[in-house]
Design an enzyme around this catalytic site. Structure first.
Site, short mmCIF file in Angstrom:
data_model
loop_
_atom_site.label_atom_id
_atom_site.label_comp_id
_atom_site.label_asym_id
_atom_site.label_seq_id
_atom_site.Cartn_x
_atom_site.Cartn_y
_atom_site.Cartn_z
N TRP A 161 0.88 -1.17 0.00
CA TRP A 161 0.00 0.00 0.00
C TRP A 161 0.93 1.22 0.00
O TRP A 161 1.39 1.67 1.04
CB TRP A 161 -0.89 -0.01 1.23
CG TRP A 161 -1.91 -1.11 1.23
CD1 TRP A 161 -1.81 -2.34 1.81
CD2 TRP A 161 -3.20 -1.07 0.59
NE1 TRP A 161 -2.95 -3.07 1.58
CE2 TRP A 161 -3.83 -2.33 0.84
CE3 TRP A 161 -3.90 -0.11 -0.15
CZ2 TRP A 161 -5.10 -2.63 0.37
CZ3 TRP A 161 -5.17 -0.41 -0.63
CH2 TRP A 161 -5.76 -1.66 -0.38
N GLY A 209 1.01 -10.02 4.92
CA GLY A 209 2.31 -9.90 5.56
C GLY A 209 3.15 -11.16 5.45
O GLY A 209 4.37 -11.09 5.37
N VAL A 242 -12.43 -3.38 -1.78
CA VAL A 242 -13.69 -3.18 -1.07
C VAL A 242 -13.83 -1.68 -0.79
O VAL A 242 -12.97 -1.09 -0.13
CB VAL A 242 -13.74 -4.00 0.22
CG1 VAL A 242 -14.93 -3.58 1.09
CG2 VAL A 242 -13.83 -5.49 -0.12
N HIS A 255 4.70 -4.82 13.20
CA HIS A 255 3.85 -5.72 13.97
C HIS A 255 2.59 -4.98 14.43
O HIS A 255 2.17 -5.11 15.58
CB HIS A 255 4.60 -6.27 15.18
CG HIS A 255 5.74 -7.17 14.83
ND1 HIS A 255 6.66 -7.58 15.77
CD2 HIS A 255 6.12 -7.73 13.66
CE1 HIS A 255 7.57 -8.35 15.18
NE2 HIS A 255 7.25 -8.45 13.90
N ALA A 313 -4.70 -9.41 13.20
CA ALA A 313 -3.93 -8.98 14.36
C ALA A 313 -4.56 -7.81 15.10
O ALA A 313 -4.17 -7.50 16.23
CB ALA A 313 -2.50 -8.60 13.94
N ASN A 328 3.23 -12.89 13.09
CA ASN A 328 2.67 -13.66 11.99
C ASN A 328 2.05 -14.97 12.45
O ASN A 328 0.89 -15.27 12.13
CB ASN A 328 3.72 -13.91 10.92
CG ASN A 328 3.11 -14.43 9.64
OD1 ASN A 328 3.34 -15.55 9.22
ND2 ASN A 328 2.30 -13.60 8.98
#
Length: 582
Positions: free
Chosen positions: A75, A108, A242, A516, A550, A562
């Site tokens: 992105w 990820g 979306v 993270h 997450a 992950n």
């Protein structure tokens, strides 16, 4: 036809389950839920596909730098502030930096460093204590075992039949730099640990990776093989965005999505699952009117459910680094593409911090280019962070606008104090006699805007770093001159070791997250005003809608995120299937 009418039209698709995001969690959900032939499952992913036999080489590469910096899989307009907050009220305005988040099937897991650890058992007992009933260590361990096929270890803590292979690079394949660092850790009093995902103890270890035969295995590769993709009840739509959730009353009935042809279409479903990650899942909720009511009204968004916790308490692991020039004979020798083979988990011993509250990863190559092959980094992070004041909010209601992201790293002073102590401790090891002749010219490293520019995958950077690398391998005085002029920013390492104020300034300027992002739509009890989802991922106040990624972590685990994300998707898949059978 009214846009939120549940009656299907001739151009609508209708499914039992619609998954928004084919990332780490979305691929797991797609596999497990479509295993029930009665469930028609649709996955909508904004990025490109990674089909069996045609996975893009940068994704397969054991060296992750060609994937996580590749604009093709990101992105690219997403930015975040990773500035250190807390005790600096007169700090300048937050700096926005590119924050690399995956936009490709597998999410990820398709671009990350492939580090495969679970966190600590006490993390999940803490989840349970925070109101996420059913998420204790004893409950989640079977799902960690279910997801993995550990090729090195078995026994009650490991799985042998899961979709994700877990392996390690043996020390016989390590470059001299990694072997020297292991000896230096032993000399400093750390124990050798064979199995990082065994007992949660301090020590140094070969890092566990989601990798087999020097190739990455993402969740798209592991969970969406050709036989799964052939299921008649599973549809994957990639390169599709979306644009909004469709809400009818207090129920989510589907989504609007724009395909690669630029046409927006309606997709209806009995249940919608957001699996878009800790930055984009809360953004979807906010644009749909689910979040802090006052913030939504300010943007002209009709309030569907007043949930103040949406986008709040965002977390990441703050990190800083020590870097060094590697002697030519100590560099990666080409036997493996892997650059990061050795890890360390250790305890600060400060206050009430639990065991293993700090961690470090040792990279024998810091970037894809020639200069990166000459530089080693010891990346140090707060493994158990107390800072949870980050946020995700909307700039406006337009789906094309990336959200405003502020991690507010180390806003809790305990994180900053532990980071300073850990930095001194690890830098002293890099500077120790054990590392003499292996590394030199040690310096405090930061992922600054200048470093980011050089790290971009361009022909110009390849040529320039090739020229610079040849000069750095020349006479030591020339190398030191070039380091001071082109690489080192701020105070040198000896100043940071001796001057507490200088060290704190460096950490405040240089600290970044380690990608993270988590905890922005937390699971919790329904009477917790800041809880967003129930322990099965259902969004409070809206029927037919869950979040599974997450973002629903009640607290960030003490480790890479992950495997915990895969575990969460595995367990909630089971909960969904069990509820449908009831």
């Amino acid at each position: 036809m009214a846009p939120h009418d549940m009656t299907p039209g001739p151009e609508d698709t209708v499914h039992e389950i619609l998954i928004v995001g084919g990332g780490t969690a979305g691929c797991v959900l797609a596999n497990r839920l479509s295993a029930d032939p009665k469930l028609k499952v649709l996955v909508i992913e904004a990025g490109e596909d990674t089909p069996p036999g045609r996975v893009q080489p940068p994704i397969l590469d054991s060296f992750a730098g060609l994937a996580y910096l590749n604009s093709r899989f990101l992105w690219n307009d997403l930015k975040a502030s990773t500035d250190v907050g807390g005790s600096a009220p007169s700090a300048p305005p937050a700096r926005l930096r590119k924050y690399e988040q995956a936009r490709v099937l597998g999410g990820g897991s398709a671009i990350n460093g492939q580090l495969a650890n679970r966190g600590a058992p006490h993390d999940y007992d803490e989840w349970q204590a925070l109101g996420a009933s059913g998420w204790s260590w004893d409950t989640v361990l079977p799902y960690f075992r279910k997801l993995e096929r550990d090729v090195d270890f078995d026994g009650p803590l490991h799985g042998q039949d899961g979709p994700i292979p877990i392996s390690r690079i043996g020390e016989d394949l390590w470059p001299r730099h990694a072997r020297a660092m292991a000896r230096a850790f032993a000399q400093a009093g750390f124990d050798a640990v064979d199995d990082q995902n065994g007992d949660f103890v301090d020590g140094y270890f070969p890092v566990a990776i989601s990798n087999l035969y020097d190739r990455r295995v993402s969740t798209a590769i592991g969970y969406l093989g050709y036989r799964v993709r052939a299921r008649p009840n599973l549809t994957l739509k990639t390169d599709t965005h979306v644009t909004r959730l469709l809400i009818q009353g207090r129920r989510c009935i589907g989504v609007m999505a724009q395909g690669p042809d630029g046409i927006e279409r309606r997709h209806l479903a009995q249940e919608v699952i957001l699996a878009s990650g800790a930055l984009h899942s809360p953004a979807h909720l906010l644009r749909a009117g689910i979040g802090p009511a006052e913030d939504l009204r300010r943007l002209g968004i009709e309030v569907v459910a007043d949930r103040p916790g949406v986008g709040r308490r965002l977390m990441d692991h703050p990190s800083v680094a020590v870097a060094s020039f590697i002697a030519p004979e100590a560099r990666i020798n080409g036997v493996t593409r892997r650059h990061l083979m050795l890890g360390l988990r250790f305890s600060s011993g400060m206050g009430d911090a639990p065991q293993g509250d700090m961690a470090a990863s040792i990279a024998s190559k810091s970037a894809w280019h020639d200069v990166g092959s000459q530089l080693a980094t010891v990346n140090i992070w707060v493994n158990k962070t107390y800072s949870e004041s980050g946020s995700v909010s909307l700039r406006d209601a337009d789906w094309r606008s990336e959200p405003r992201v502020d991690f507010d790293l180390m806003s809790d002073r305990r994180d900053l104090d532990r980071m300073k102590a850990a930095y001194r401790r690890l830098a002293a090891i890099v500077l120790s006699d054990e590392m003499q002749g292996v590394v030199s010219d040690t310096f405090p490293a930061s992922y600054s805007d200048k470093v980011r520019q050089v790290a971009a995958l361009t022909l110009r950077n390849k040529v320039l770093t090739g020229l610079l690398a040849r000069l750095l391998d020349g006479p030591a005085p020339l190398r030191r001159l070039l380091f001071r002029a082109l690489i080192v920013e701020g105070d040198p390492i000896d100043v940071l070791m001796a001057d507490d104020a200088a060290l704190e300034r460096f950490i405040r300027r240089a600290a970044v997250g380690v990608w993270h992002a988590s905890c922005s739509c937390r699971m919790g009890a329904e009477d917790d005003p800041l809880a967003v989802t129930a322990p099965d991922g259902r969004v409070y106040g809206v029927d037919g809608l869950r979040v599974v990624d997450a973002s629903i972590f009640p607290m960030i685990p003490s480790g890479n995120t992950n495997l915990p994300t895969i575990m969460v998707a595995e367990r909630i898949s089971d909960l969904i299937l069990a509820a449908r059978r009831a």
